[in-house]
Design an enzyme around this catalytic site. Structure first.
Site, PDB file in Angstrom:
ATOM      1  N   GLY B 216       0.960  -1.246  -0.027  1.00 40.41           N
ATOM      2  CA  GLY B 216       0.034   0.043   0.009  1.00 40.41           C
ATOM      3  C   GLY B 216       0.687   1.178   0.025  1.00 40.41           C
ATOM      4  O   GLY B 216       1.859   1.328  -0.784  1.00 40.41           O
ATOM      5  N   ILE B 217       0.431   2.076   0.908  1.00 35.01           N
ATOM      6  CA  ILE B 217       1.089   3.495   0.789  1.00 35.01           C
ATOM      7  C   ILE B 217       2.551   3.237   1.254  1.00 35.01           C
ATOM      8  O   ILE B 217       3.383   4.088   0.808  1.00 35.01           O
ATOM      9  CB  ILE B 217       0.183   4.500   1.748  1.00 35.01           C
ATOM     10  CG1 ILE B 217      -1.064   4.673   1.409  1.00 35.01           C
ATOM     11  CG2 ILE B 217       1.102   5.761   2.039  1.00 35.01           C
ATOM     12  CD1 ILE B 217      -2.197   5.508   2.249  1.00 35.01           C
ATOM     13  N   ASP B 259       7.956  -6.049  14.465  1.00 30.13           N
ATOM     14  CA  ASP B 259       6.611  -5.369  14.877  1.00 30.13           C
ATOM     15  C   ASP B 259       6.933  -4.177  15.628  1.00 30.13           C
ATOM     16  O   ASP B 259       7.955  -4.080  16.665  1.00 30.13           O
ATOM     17  CB  ASP B 259       6.137  -6.303  16.016  1.00 30.13           C
ATOM     18  CG  ASP B 259       4.828  -5.860  16.436  1.00 30.13           C
ATOM     19  OD1 ASP B 259       4.412  -4.641  16.283  1.00 30.13           O
ATOM     20  OD2 ASP B 259       3.890  -6.759  16.850  1.00 30.13           O
ATOM     21  N   VAL B 260       6.579  -2.987  15.301  1.00 26.23           N
ATOM     22  CA  VAL B 260       7.050  -1.522  15.760  1.00 26.23           C
ATOM     23  C   VAL B 260       6.638  -1.746  17.259  1.00 26.23           C
ATOM     24  O   VAL B 260       7.123  -0.746  17.886  1.00 26.23           O
ATOM     25  CB  VAL B 260       6.312  -0.568  14.985  1.00 26.23           C
ATOM     26  CG1 VAL B 260       6.886  -0.301  13.715  1.00 26.23           C
ATOM     27  CG2 VAL B 260       4.653  -0.532  14.813  1.00 26.23           C
ATOM     28  N   GLY B 288       0.666   1.200  10.776  1.00 22.97           N
ATOM     29  CA  GLY B 288      -0.786   1.544  11.203  1.00 22.97           C
ATOM     30  C   GLY B 288      -1.841   0.391  10.846  1.00 22.97           C
ATOM     31  O   GLY B 288      -1.604  -0.293   9.899  1.00 22.97           O
ATOM     32  N   LYS B 293     -14.898  -0.246  14.927  1.00 21.81           N
ATOM     33  CA  LYS B 293     -16.136  -0.826  15.790  1.00 21.81           C
ATOM     34  C   LYS B 293     -16.492   0.728  16.256  1.00 21.81           C
ATOM     35  O   LYS B 293     -15.902   1.635  16.705  1.00 21.81           O
ATOM     36  CB  LYS B 293     -15.651  -1.638  16.893  1.00 21.81           C
ATOM     37  CG  LYS B 293     -16.870  -2.658  17.403  1.00 21.81           C
ATOM     38  CD  LYS B 293     -16.781  -3.750  16.351  1.00 21.81           C
ATOM     39  CE  LYS B 293     -17.633  -4.908  17.168  1.00 21.81           C
ATOM     40  NZ  LYS B 293     -17.952  -5.910  16.224  1.00 21.81           N
ATOM     41  N   ASN B 343     -14.449   9.947  12.172  1.00 26.79           N
ATOM     42  CA  ASN B 343     -14.933   8.964  11.434  1.00 26.79           C
ATOM     43  C   ASN B 343     -15.793   8.178  12.206  1.00 26.79           C
ATOM     44  O   ASN B 343     -15.573   7.543  13.396  1.00 26.79           O
ATOM     45  CB  ASN B 343     -14.081   8.100  10.658  1.00 26.79           C
ATOM     46  CG  ASN B 343     -14.582   7.746   9.147  1.00 26.79           C
ATOM     47  OD1 ASN B 343     -15.769   8.279   8.815  1.00 26.79           O
ATOM     48  ND2 ASN B 343     -13.824   7.055   8.270  1.00 26.79           N
ATOM     49  N   TYR B 349      -8.898   4.842  15.926  1.00 27.55           N
ATOM     50  CA  TYR B 349      -8.270   5.241  14.849  1.00 27.55           C
ATOM     51  C   TYR B 349      -8.184   6.553  15.025  1.00 27.55           C
ATOM     52  O   TYR B 349      -6.831   7.254  14.769  1.00 27.55           O
ATOM     53  CB  TYR B 349      -8.821   4.593  13.554  1.00 27.55           C
ATOM     54  CG  TYR B 349      -7.763   5.054  12.218  1.00 27.55           C
ATOM     55  CD1 TYR B 349      -6.913   4.263  12.152  1.00 27.55           C
ATOM     56  CD2 TYR B 349      -8.218   5.849  11.433  1.00 27.55           C
ATOM     57  CE1 TYR B 349      -6.035   4.430  11.097  1.00 27.55           C
ATOM     58  CE2 TYR B 349      -7.441   5.956  10.285  1.00 27.55           C
ATOM     59  CZ  TYR B 349      -6.425   5.366  10.146  1.00 27.55           C
ATOM     60  OH  TYR B 349      -5.549   5.388   9.008  1.00 27.55           O
ATOM     61  N   THR B 386      -6.116   1.995  -2.371  1.00 29.24           N
ATOM     62  CA  THR B 386      -5.141   0.960  -1.911  1.00 29.24           C
ATOM     63  C   THR B 386      -6.074  -0.349  -2.033  1.00 29.24           C
ATOM     64  O   THR B 386      -7.246  -0.359  -2.066  1.00 29.24           O
ATOM     65  CB  THR B 386      -4.693   1.135  -0.489  1.00 29.24           C
ATOM     66  OG1 THR B 386      -5.660   1.185   0.248  1.00 29.24           O
ATOM     67  CG2 THR B 386      -3.947   2.598  -0.271  1.00 29.24           C
TER      68      THR B 386
END
Lengths: 427, 445
Positions: B216-217, B259-260, B288, B293, B343, B349, B386
């Site tokens: 993706g990005i 894993d960050v 990210g 939910k 959102n 998020y 994406t």
């Protein structure tokens, strides 16, 4: 041998091992070996690099893959000017490849090299019956259509049929498991001991994954990021419930749980001179100290098919002036749990060591807490030629963590009554 | 194949229907190709009063071999207006008299760049009003432009005039294709502003770390930084190490699977870059996740994992990365339009991404960061095409695509180009800012 330099192990890479007919069912040996190489190239920034040579092989191989390793190199991001060749020594292939590369580095013939192996039990080559093959070749040699057609008439219904590679010894007709069952019985290896070793293999491998041990040893492939055979919840209760797969009656102790399954996978290891490593900003994890191979007579003699490493190790120890107890880690390939246990028992046995190995006394016991500490083939699976690279890379990482001067012993049994063993030292 | 509104209205019957029904018809945007000239035509430059920045602009454009236009014409592809000397709203009439006619003839994928001074530096209330008015002007022009045109405002603080070139080049070029209606803030540079030897390779010799680079990005960021000359260390989780290796090998970089959120993530990045490349100059925190939910239904794990991966991990890693990054380096964070507008179903998020914007502004002002001459900025992507957005239901997806001034979704490379812009040594006057790459999306605008 006059050594011009030491053979350093930089690191390795493998794809997760998949069970037969699993996610890699349609991946060829070349696909998998290329994927393993690509992961290694990415990890160590080797795009466009001309490596001294790449040595690898497969046990189960199509005739079209006569140049498997070179073709994989050409399909990879390495410089196309990187030479490569194939070798094959059954399950010892991967480790033997590492010995070859290490030796060339030590001699100064190359300053870097990649050793590896790959095997598929899913994408197997199929051959036609021998009589059919000969007759078809004869047809092909025909000089005219009439002559070819006439020769075709020689075909008989009995010629039809295909042959799939089998995991059995050509000279005895016995499967490897059946051979191992004889050895297990001879050394009185209990079912419980085998199951316990299998359970520990799964638990150790699962823990190693959870701790991130494989973060820089494994590259995900076709949706798999852990070995498919791994069962973190493996238990004695589950293992003891399995029916025996090899052997007969009360002596049948070997099950699908304490024997390695057929698997698909590939592994590669990057070796180099210390200078090459420094020039590329790469950390040396371990040194490849020495290797040895042995073979026993399982056809006419009375030695077990997979006992050759028991002979190879004492020779290697003698050459290096070491005792069996001088190691921080032992990596004994788990072809079957009984293989590991028979080998260890033989080394503890005074009679075996004096009469068969010609030693003054037994080699003795090892500290079992140092054995296969991050799991082995029972949990990970065993794509024949890929096992050597899996072990070398993992052990090198463990020795690096342990520190300079730490030692590890590798022991791998192979078909044909052979064994390949090696010693690594932490850097 | 998935239905694409943009594809439909630009072909055959779709084109006919769209023009007769007055439906928006997205234009193929002008994107950057190395080797191409800065702009495909002439640039009209004007300004109010003595217009000191316009003089700067003319110098830059002449140096770049771009033709300057004194009157609007159809060969003009960009208009730059210097309003830095505006004293009150009365002075703004030049926007109507000068820019108005230029917009009439502006070529497709045109660029409007208005230059001003920060409101905070105004000498009186009238000047502050006049300066702030520019935002309304630019945002409205962005909405009036057709044919893939963009309009942006650059606020140049006193003392930052010499740092204008990087931002000007970015906005005129195809690199800013999906950036519109934005305000760029140029402050006093935190380190010497350095123009690259080659504007097509502004990152030559640099080492960049990109997290979440497997797809993706993130993959687009890695390849864009590599295209611009950087050596890229691609980071992603072990479960994505296969795709990660492909990305790394395709651009001649290296892959680092971790894993960050692991405790030693920052240390491992530092060790990897130190041993391989002697350090790093650029870090892009792109990794990210989403775990959507409604707040009423969200469990602890969904809440915590998103905040930990998207925000917490960056705070922890930066404790090691900031001391290790090269002097004059650049940190770029990936926020989101959701962090600005919010959102539905994305409280976790949005919290993480709004937090990224706050962290960006705060870290940029950190004394040690400023002392090292390191810039810290963020991009906030809008609707980007994406694999993730391709899975969004058709109607929602088309609304997302069309709810912006360019009537289309952006591409991952658009986000990557803005990240690259923040990483140029020519842009050391830009720090603590968040720029939206959203085609002037209506949300949160």
């Amino acid at each position: 041998m006059t050594e011009t330099c030491r053979a350093a192990i930089i690191g390795g890479n493998r794809i997760p091992f998949a069970r037969q007919f699993g996610p890699y069912a349609e991946a060829s040996n070349q696909d998998m070996l290329t994927a393993a190489l690509e992961g290694l190239i990415a990890r160590y920034g080797l795009v466009g690099e001309r490596v001294g040579e790449v040595v690898a092989g497969a046990v189960v191989k199509h005739s079209r893959d006569f140049n498997l390793t070179r073709e994989s190199v050409l399909g990879s991001s390495l410089a196309p000017t990187t030479p490569a060749y194939d070798i094959q020594q059954a399950c010892g292939t991967g480790l033997e490849a590492a010995i070859l590369v290490a030796n060339k580095i030590r001699l100064g013939q190359i300053d870097s090299g990649i050793a590896g192996g790959v095997d598929t039990s899913s994408d197997a080559p199929i051959t036609v019956r021998e009589s059919l093959r000969r007759k078809l070749l004869r047809v092909n040699r025909g000089k005219s259509p009439v002559e070819m057609a006439t020769r075709l008439l020689a075909l008989r219904p009995g010629d039809l049929g295909i042959e799939i590679p089998a995991n059995s010894e050509p000279r005895t007709g016995l499967s490897m498991g059946e051979h191992m069952a004889q050895t297990a019985r001879r050394w009185a290896i209990s079912r419980e001991a085998q199951d316990e070793l299998a359970m520990m293999s799964h638990h150790n491998l699962a823990r190693a994954y959870d701790e991130g041990f494989f973060d820089d040893l494994v590259t995900s492939y076709l949706g798999l990021s852990r070995d498919q055979n791994l069962r973190p919840d493996s238990s004695m209760a589950k293992l003891s419930a399995l029916k025996p797969a090899f052997g007969k009656g009360d002596h049948a102790t070997m099950t699908a749980g304490n024997s390695t399954p057929l698997t698909d996978g590939a592994s590669v290891v990057l070796l180099a001179s210390e200078q090459w490593a420094a020039e590329h900003g790469l950390t040396v994890q371990a040194f490849f100290v020495d290797g040895e191979s042995a073979a026993i007579d399982y056809v006419h003699g009375d030695e077990g098919l997979l006992m050759a490493p028991a002979y190879a190790v004492p020779r290697l120890l003698a050459r290096q002036g070491l005792s069996l107890q001088d190691f921080d880690y032992y990596e004994i390939h788990e072809a079957f749990a009984a293989t590991v246990l028979s080998t260890l028992k033989a080394w503890e046995d005074e009679e075996f060591c004096t009469t068969r190995l010609g030693l003054p006394g037994p080699l003795g016991s090892i500290d079992r807490s140092r054995l296969n500490v991050n799991g082995s083939s029972l949990a990970a699976g065993h794509p024949f030629a890929a096992t050597g690279g899996r072990i070398v890379a993992s052990l090198a990482k463990m020795l690096h963590a342990k520190g300079p001067g730490s030692r590890g012993l590798i022991s791998i049994c192979a078909a044909g009554g052979q064994g390949v063993v090696a010693i690594l030292e932490g850097a | 194949m998935a239905f694409s509104y943009g594809g439909f209205v630009n072909s055959g019957v779709g084109k006919f229907l769209a023009s007769n029904l007055g439906l928006p018809r997205p234009t193929r945007l002008r994107r950057h190709t190395p080797g191409e000239s800065l702009v495909p035509g002439a640039v009209f430059v004007d300004g109010f009063g003595e217009a000191p920045l316009a003089a700067q602009v003319r110098g830059v454009l002449e140096g770049a071999g771009v033709q300057l236009a004194t009157v609007p014409s159809t060969s003009v592809v960009a208009a730059v207006l210097d309003l830095s000397k505006v004293r009150s709203p009365a002075d703004l009439d030049i926007v109507r008299t000068s820019l108005g006619p230029a917009l009439k003839t502006l070529a497709p994928t045109g660029r409007v760049v208005i230059l001003g001074r920060p409101v905070a530096g105004a000498v009186d209330v009238a000047q502050a009003a006049g300066r702030r008015a520019l935002e309304g002007i630019v945002r409205s022009i962005g909405k009036e432009l057709r044919g893939g045109g963009t309009a942006n405002l650059v606020l140049v603080a006193e003392g930052a005039d010499d740092a204008l070139e990087g931002t000007l080049r970015f906005l005129l070029s195809g690199r800013s294709a999906y950036v519109s209606g934005q305000v760029f803030h140029l402050a006093e540079p935190v380190a010497p502003v350095q123009a690259p030897a080659d504007w097509d390779a502004p990152l030559a010799g640099k080492v960049a770390v990109v997290t979440g680079a497997a797809r993706g990005i993130g993959a687009a960021i890695a390849s864009t930084l590599a295209r611009d000359g950087a050596t890229v260390v691609c980071v992603d989780v072990p479960s994505a190490s296969g795709p990660l290796a492909e990305v790394a090998n395709s651009l001649g970089g290296s892959a680092l699977a971790l894993d960050v959120t692991s405790a030693d993530a920052g240390t491992r990045i530092v060790e990897h870059t130190q041993s391989r490349h002697g350090g790093f100059d650029i870090v892009v925190h792109n990794a990210g996740i989403t775990r959507d939910k409604l707040l009423a239904n969200i469990d602890a794990d969904r809440w915590a994992s998103v905040l930990e991966v998207n925000l917490g991990s960056i705070l922890v890693m930066n404790q090691v990365l900031v001391p290790a990054i090269a002097e004059g380096g650049h940190i770029v964070n990936v926020a989101s339009i959701a962090g600005i507008a919010g959102n539905r179903g994305q409280t976790n998020y949005a919290a993480s991404k709004a937090g990224v914007i706050g962290m960006t502004a705060a870290l940029a002002q950190d004394p040690t960061v400023r002392a090292k001459g390191v810039t810290v900025n963020a991009v906030a992507p809008g609707f980007i095409e994406t694999e993730m957005t391709a899975k969004v239901p058709l109607a929602t997806r088309e609304v997302g695509r069309l709810m912006n001034s360019l009537s289309q979704g952006g591409l991952p490379v658009d986000v990557a180009e803005t990240i690259g812009y923040f990483a140029w040594d020519a842009n050391r006057a830009v720090t603590g800012t968040t720029v939206r790459v959203c085609g002037q999306m209506l949300l949160g605008a």
